[in-house]
Design a protein around this motif. Structure first.
Motif, PDB file in Angstrom:
ATOM      1  N   PHE A 252       0.829  -1.200   0.000  1.00 55.32           N
ATOM      2  CA  PHE A 252       0.000   0.000   0.000  1.00 55.32           C
ATOM      3  C   PHE A 252       0.867   1.256   0.000  1.00 55.32           C
ATOM      4  CE2 PHE A 252      -2.210   3.395   2.250  1.00 55.32           C
ATOM      5  CZ  PHE A 252      -3.367   3.497   1.487  1.00 55.32           C
ATOM      6  N   LYS A 253       1.861   1.288   0.891  1.00 49.74           N
ATOM      7  CA  LYS A 253       2.734   2.466   0.981  1.00 49.74           C
ATOM      8  C   LYS A 253       3.589   2.612  -0.279  1.00 49.74           C
ATOM      9  CE  LYS A 253       2.641   2.798   5.938  1.00 49.74           C
ATOM     10  NZ  LYS A 253       1.657   3.860   5.923  1.00 49.74           N
TER      11      LYS A 253
ATOM     12  N   SER B 279       2.688   1.670  -3.298  1.00 45.87           N
ATOM     13  CA  SER B 279       1.778   2.164  -4.343  1.00 45.87           C
ATOM     14  C   SER B 279       1.550   3.663  -4.196  1.00 45.87           C
ATOM     15  CB  SER B 279       0.434   1.432  -4.275  1.00 45.87           C
ATOM     16  OG  SER B 279       0.612   0.073  -4.551  1.00 45.87           O
ATOM     17  N   ARG B 280       1.416   4.123  -2.959  1.00 46.42           N
ATOM     18  CA  ARG B 280       1.223   5.562  -2.732  1.00 46.42           C
ATOM     19  C   ARG B 280       2.449   6.351  -3.163  1.00 46.42           C
ATOM     20  NH1 ARG B 280      -1.555   7.372   2.602  1.00 46.42           N
ATOM     21  NH2 ARG B 280      -1.813   9.206   1.311  1.00 46.42           N
TER      22      ARG B 280
ATOM     23  N   HIS C 279       2.563   6.374  -6.903  1.00 43.74           N
ATOM     24  CA  HIS C 279       1.566   7.311  -7.433  1.00 43.74           C
ATOM     25  C   HIS C 279       2.090   8.743  -7.337  1.00 43.74           C
ATOM     26  CE1 HIS C 279      -2.316   9.036  -8.407  1.00 43.74           C
ATOM     27  NE2 HIS C 279      -2.224   9.787  -7.332  1.00 43.74           N
ATOM     28  N   LYS C 280       2.701   9.083  -6.196  1.00 38.92           N
ATOM     29  CA  LYS C 280       3.242  10.438  -6.025  1.00 38.92           C
ATOM     30  C   LYS C 280       4.365  10.707  -7.016  1.00 38.92           C
ATOM     31  CE  LYS C 280       2.155  10.891  -1.131  1.00 38.92           C
ATOM     32  NZ  LYS C 280       2.692  10.928   0.228  1.00 38.92           N
TER      33      LYS C 280
ATOM     34  N   HIS D  34      -7.451  12.686 -10.161  1.00 35.92           N
ATOM     35  CA  HIS D  34      -7.516  12.539  -8.703  1.00 35.92           C
ATOM     36  C   HIS D  34      -8.736  11.698  -8.388  1.00 35.92           C
ATOM     37  CE1 HIS D  34      -4.315  15.398  -8.082  1.00 35.92           C
ATOM     38  NE2 HIS D  34      -4.888  16.159  -8.988  1.00 35.92           N
TER      39      HIS D  34
ATOM     40  N   GLN E  72      -8.854   7.366  -3.242  1.00 37.99           N
ATOM     41  CA  GLN E  72      -7.492   7.446  -2.701  1.00 37.99           C
ATOM     42  C   GLN E  72      -7.564   7.512  -1.195  1.00 37.99           C
ATOM     43  OE1 GLN E  72      -5.698  10.841  -4.448  1.00 37.99           O
ATOM     44  NE2 GLN E  72      -5.290   9.819  -6.385  1.00 37.99           N
ATOM     45  N   HIS E  73      -6.607   6.855  -0.526  1.00 37.76           N
ATOM     46  CA  HIS E  73      -6.564   6.836   0.943  1.00 37.76           C
ATOM     47  C   HIS E  73      -5.729   7.954   1.435  1.00 37.76           C
ATOM     48  CE1 HIS E  73      -8.493   2.920   1.286  1.00 37.76           C
ATOM     49  NE2 HIS E  73      -7.855   2.625   0.178  1.00 37.76           N
TER      50      HIS E  73
END
Length: 157
Positions: free
Chosen positions: A129-130, A132-133, A136-137, A152, A156-157
């Motif tokens: 998860f982290k 992927s975030r 994405h950034k 957007h 999104q979490h």
């Protein structure tokens, strides 16, 4: 002479400081090591660890649970269990990752235990998860630098 020493120290500090790119690669390596371990269930059978890692908390808030996972993995009794090399790798990677997110964590050794396999599944999911975030950034910054628009999403979490 003091100026030269200070400049050298600043140079070393800047070029040896961990970057977000390092964090990205550390997470990727955690995911890879967890995946390799989960491929062979026999390596992990019967190894019990304290249950202190909380996947949902890890995903939804700060990465304190990576510190908890580091503590749990470091306390596995190597005289009682044969510890796969990947566990030691994950422990070292967690130490590196936790340098990005300094926290004080304690693992309370209560009676609750879980299979090491379950801890690794949860750790792998949280790392994914982290990762992927971060990915994405990175993609969003690249798109912003290229003048492109990015979507957007509402989920999104």
């Amino acid at each position: 002479m003091k100026t030269v020493a200070l400049l050298f120290f600043a140079f070393v500090l800047v070029y040896t400081a961990p970057t977000q790119n390092d964090e990205y690669h550390i997470l990727r390596n955690i995911i890879n090591n967890v995946s390799k371990l989960l491929e062979d269930p026999e390596k992990l059978s019967g190894i019990m660890v304290p249950s202190g890692f909380d996947k949902s908390r890890c995903i939804s808030t700060r990465p304190e649970d990576f510190c908890i996972a580091e503590e749990i993995l470091s306390k596995i009794n190597s005289t009682k269990y044969v510890i796969p090399e990947n566990i030691l790798n994950i422990g070292r990677l967690l130490i590196q990752y936790n340098q990005f997110h300094q926290t004080n964590c304690t693992v309370t050794l209560n009676k609750d235990e879980e299979q090491l396999r379950d801890l690794l599944k949860d750790l792998g999911c949280c790392a994914q998860f982290k990762y992927s975030r971060l990915n994405h950034k990175r993609a969003q910054r690249s798109a912003d630098n290229n003048g492109e628009n990015s979507l957007h999403c509402a989920n999104q979490h």
